[in-house]
Write a protein that holds these residues in place. Sequence first.
Motif, short mmCIF file in Angstrom:
data_model
loop_
_atom_site.label_atom_id
_atom_site.label_comp_id
_atom_site.label_asym_id
_atom_site.label_seq_id
_atom_site.Cartn_x
_atom_site.Cartn_y
_atom_site.Cartn_z
N GLY A 1 0.86 -1.19 -0.25
CA GLY A 1 -0.11 0.39 0.24
C GLY A 1 0.74 1.24 0.18
N ILE A 2 2.31 1.20 -0.70
CA ILE A 2 3.56 2.71 -0.23
C ILE A 2 2.50 3.29 -1.10
N PHE A 3 1.64 3.71 -1.95
CA PHE A 3 1.27 4.74 -2.75
C PHE A 3 -0.47 4.77 -2.77
N SER B 1 -1.10 -4.10 -6.84
CA SER B 1 -1.67 -2.65 -5.98
C SER B 1 -0.93 -1.80 -5.88
N TRP B 2 0.56 -1.61 -6.36
CA TRP B 2 1.38 -0.58 -6.05
C TRP B 2 0.38 0.79 -6.94
N PHE B 3 -0.07 0.19 -7.54
CA PHE B 3 -0.49 0.95 -9.37
C PHE B 3 -1.73 1.40 -8.96
N GLN B 4 -2.92 1.12 -8.13
CA GLN B 4 -3.96 0.87 -8.48
C GLN B 4 -4.75 2.00 -7.88
N LEU C 1 -4.04 2.81 -15.08
CA LEU C 1 -2.98 3.69 -15.19
C LEU C 1 -3.99 4.84 -16.67
N GLY C 2 -4.53 5.38 -16.45
CA GLY C 2 -5.09 6.02 -17.77
C GLY C 2 -4.25 6.96 -18.56
#
Length: 332
Positions: free
Chosen positions: A121-123, A145-148, A174-175
Amino acid sequence: MDSSVPAIFIACILMSLYCCPLQALLCPPLPTSMNITEFSCNSPSLNNFPVGFPRQTRLISVEFTNISTIGVDALVGLPNLQELHLSNNRLKTLPTGLFRNLPKLHALDLTDNLLEDLPPGIFENSSALKQLVLKGNQLVTLHPSWFQTLEQLEFLDLSNNQLKDVPPYCFNKLGNLTTLDLSFNFLCKLSPQILEGMPRLEKLILEGNQLRSVTEETFHGVPRLGFVFLQNNSFTDLPAGIFKPLGLLELLDISKNKLTSWNPQFSGQGTKLSLDLSGNPWVCDCRMRALLNWVKLHSVLLYSTRDVICAYPKSLEGQAVMTLGEADFGSC
């Protein structure tokens, strides 16, 4: 500005102590009374992350230092922070809540650290991020999960890591991404869904991996993709029609692979194409003749033509393809 603050102290801060005679200060924190919004430190003697940043701080650059850890509360009370540059340190991990309560953070650079992994959940509280650079670390696995929550991200650099695979749909949130750099990893294959959910992608960099094949579905759903870098891989074949969806393709680099022939198929090409074919073991038969005719017919700009060399047949080995006449090419 507080007149009680020594002038040499202020100079050290503004010049990042790079040329400052008071090396013992090691990039001291900014006094809260000073109206300075940017902090920069690149002292190799710094072992601990600085503290005491003013609330109005917009940019923090702590680079080329010796810090290996950073506390979970290191960035607390900085609601205006927009850029955080932590490249060329010795960071091995980051605490889960490090980036919480940073609603304006849009640029994060962690280049050339020692990161092997990051918390899932870092980001999760970094929805404003537009640029994320994780280049030059030791990441082996990517966690979707980093990019969600990074729906505003435009630039993602994951180059020079230890990645062997990218999970399907890893980047599907990442739209707004326009540039994805996965170069110089250890990727052997690409999931057909690797570019799923990135309709605005314009540049894809996959140079310097170990890719051998790619499916025809890979480039579906990325109509704006204009720059594709596939050089320095192990491709022996490219599927017919793989680049057909890319009507805006401007540059395709497939140099330094193991291609012996290629049948290019494009549709609705709206821009002039630049192409690099060099460094492959081409078979100079009727297929290469057809490829060159296609290049001329579509006014394709070829790079490094002197390095587009025949490997077969033996009689043409080492010959530059562009020096051959129509009659020189063998039959298929």
